[in-house]
Design a protein around this motif. Sequence first.
Motif, short mmCIF file in Angstrom:
data_model
loop_
_atom_site.label_atom_id
_atom_site.label_comp_id
_atom_site.label_asym_id
_atom_site.label_seq_id
_atom_site.Cartn_x
_atom_site.Cartn_y
_atom_site.Cartn_z
N SER A 134 11.37 -26.66 60.71
CA SER A 134 11.77 -27.44 61.88
C SER A 134 10.89 -28.66 62.12
N CYS A 135 10.00 -28.96 61.19
CA CYS A 135 9.16 -30.16 61.29
C CYS A 135 10.05 -31.40 61.27
N THR A 136 9.80 -32.32 62.17
CA THR A 136 10.59 -33.55 62.24
C THR A 136 9.78 -34.78 61.83
N SER A 137 8.58 -34.58 61.32
CA SER A 137 7.75 -35.69 60.87
C SER A 137 8.37 -36.35 59.64
N ASP A 138 8.11 -37.64 59.48
CA ASP A 138 8.58 -38.31 58.27
C ASP A 138 7.78 -37.87 57.04
N LYS A 139 6.74 -37.06 57.25
CA LYS A 139 5.97 -36.51 56.13
C LYS A 139 6.54 -35.18 55.64
N ARG A 140 7.52 -34.64 56.35
CA ARG A 140 8.16 -33.40 55.93
C ARG A 140 8.92 -33.62 54.62
N ALA A 141 8.77 -32.70 53.67
CA ALA A 141 9.48 -32.81 52.40
C ALA A 141 9.77 -31.42 51.85
N ALA A 142 11.01 -31.19 51.49
CA ALA A 142 11.42 -29.91 50.93
C ALA A 142 11.26 -29.93 49.42
N GLY A 155 10.86 -29.66 42.76
CA GLY A 155 10.99 -28.24 42.98
C GLY A 155 10.77 -27.41 41.72
N GLY A 156 11.36 -26.22 41.72
CA GLY A 156 11.04 -25.21 40.72
C GLY A 156 11.90 -25.17 39.49
N MET A 157 12.80 -26.14 39.28
CA MET A 157 13.59 -26.16 38.05
C MET A 157 12.86 -26.94 36.97
N ALA A 158 11.61 -26.54 36.73
CA ALA A 158 10.78 -27.13 35.68
C ALA A 158 9.69 -26.12 35.32
N GLU A 159 9.00 -26.38 34.25
CA GLU A 159 8.00 -25.43 33.76
C GLU A 159 6.79 -25.33 34.68
N VAL A 193 6.60 -19.90 47.02
CA VAL A 193 6.47 -21.20 47.65
C VAL A 193 7.42 -21.30 48.84
N TYR A 194 6.86 -21.42 50.05
CA TYR A 194 7.69 -21.74 51.23
C TYR A 194 8.28 -23.11 50.98
N HIS A 195 9.59 -23.23 51.05
CA HIS A 195 10.23 -24.38 50.42
C HIS A 195 10.21 -25.67 51.24
N ILE A 196 9.61 -25.64 52.43
CA ILE A 196 9.44 -26.87 53.20
C ILE A 196 7.95 -27.15 53.34
N SER A 197 7.52 -28.33 52.93
CA SER A 197 6.15 -28.74 53.16
C SER A 197 6.14 -29.66 54.38
N LYS A 226 22.18 -40.07 51.61
CA LYS A 226 21.67 -40.47 52.92
C LYS A 226 21.21 -39.22 53.66
N GLY A 227 20.45 -39.42 54.73
CA GLY A 227 19.94 -38.27 55.48
C GLY A 227 19.09 -37.37 54.61
N PRO A 228 19.20 -36.04 54.80
CA PRO A 228 18.38 -35.12 54.01
C PRO A 228 18.62 -35.23 52.51
N GLU A 229 19.81 -35.73 52.11
CA GLU A 229 20.12 -35.84 50.69
C GLU A 229 19.88 -37.26 50.16
N GLY A 230 19.17 -38.07 50.92
CA GLY A 230 18.97 -39.45 50.54
C GLY A 230 17.85 -39.66 49.55
N TYR A 231 18.01 -39.15 48.36
CA TYR A 231 16.99 -39.27 47.31
C TYR A 231 17.65 -39.04 45.96
N GLN A 232 16.98 -39.41 44.90
CA GLN A 232 17.46 -39.17 43.54
C GLN A 232 16.26 -38.90 42.64
N ASN A 233 16.53 -38.41 41.43
CA ASN A 233 15.50 -38.21 40.40
C ASN A 233 14.40 -37.23 40.83
N VAL A 234 14.78 -36.23 41.62
CA VAL A 234 13.86 -35.19 42.04
C VAL A 234 14.20 -33.91 41.29
N ILE A 235 13.19 -33.19 40.80
CA ILE A 235 13.43 -31.91 40.14
C ILE A 235 13.99 -30.93 41.17
#
Length: 355
Positions: free
Chosen positions: A111-119, A126-130, A92-96, A56-65
């Motif tokens: 500090s972006c609060t838009s629902d389009k913000r994604a780290a 992210g970077g744990m892939a080729e 890579v600045y780690h927040i888009s 939930k919250g910032p950690e509310g996701y799964q299956n992301v590299i």
Amino acid sequence: MTKRMMKGAMLPGNSTVAFAEFEVPKPGYGQVLVKTKCTTICGSDIRCIYREHLGKGPEGYQNVIAGHEPCGQIVEEGEGLKRFKKGDRVIVYHISGCGVCHECRQGFMISCTSDKRAAYGWQRDGGMAEYLLCDEKDLVLLPDELSYADGAQVACGFGTVYEAIEKIGVSGNDAVLVVGLGPVGLAALMLAKAMGANKLIGIEGQSARIELAKKLGLVDHVFTPSEENVAQVKAVTGGHGVERAFDCSASDPGRATAIKATRKWGKIAFVGEGGTVHFNPSEDMLHDQKTIYGSWVTSIWKMEDLVERLVRWNIHPEDLITHRFPLDKADEAYALMASGACGKVAVCFDEELPN
């Protein structure tokens, strides 16, 4: 057409790492495909995702590299690029962020609060892939004088510390205290030394990190956490305390020590995430005219300033890396970082791996 596939590592929680095959992404408008060279592991990944995936919250996701400290080289261009090109070495600045809110227009996408913000490594791959799909606006050019392992740490840890140092200022006038000598605390010492701090003091309980700080010549004095820390710091600063203090421990007593061990008119930066702090505002801060700053990551323009200064100062963040692992041993890398018995831990590709 045969799909190009790549291996990636995910953090499903419960102190585990999961590996899977992913399709190599295709860059769209304003995007690039980066071949990952080095991705370092951040303490916030351990705290928020590796140990306990909250769902939930910032950690509310799964299956992301995983991996929000990536650095690599552009190997494919999408349409509409304005600055970067194939072959460029990039951090890579780690927040888009959304790119159009007040904070994004200042470069503080963190500090972006838009629902389009994604780290990267949190809400988007992210970077744990080729390979890593990046928006051009999130890139910082990596100078040739710096390695990919240097750049990976600028992506978060060193950028975070640089922001805090810029907020409270460090110069040759200052004795500096850093509480917590994990990778962020070690970075604080390295940058404070480059800026001319005249006395560097650390507080840390992990023997491996104490030895690394000593080996790199980053501390004049180092103490293990105890109720005597304030008295110890004052004893090596003529009874006054330090002009500048950084808490990178995120611990309640560590933060209180940073405040109490700072002299009159001094400045303190809280950098470590989470936790609490208890102190007496009048006795510990107000009567001595101290100032406490909160600092969270940095802006993308200060990251560009930082890489220029790293070259000028001839210092290398990769000196803090004590262990490097290939991607297929990312589970070992995360377990070691979670133990704390190390400096910085990196997952590396190609030439960034040890021989």
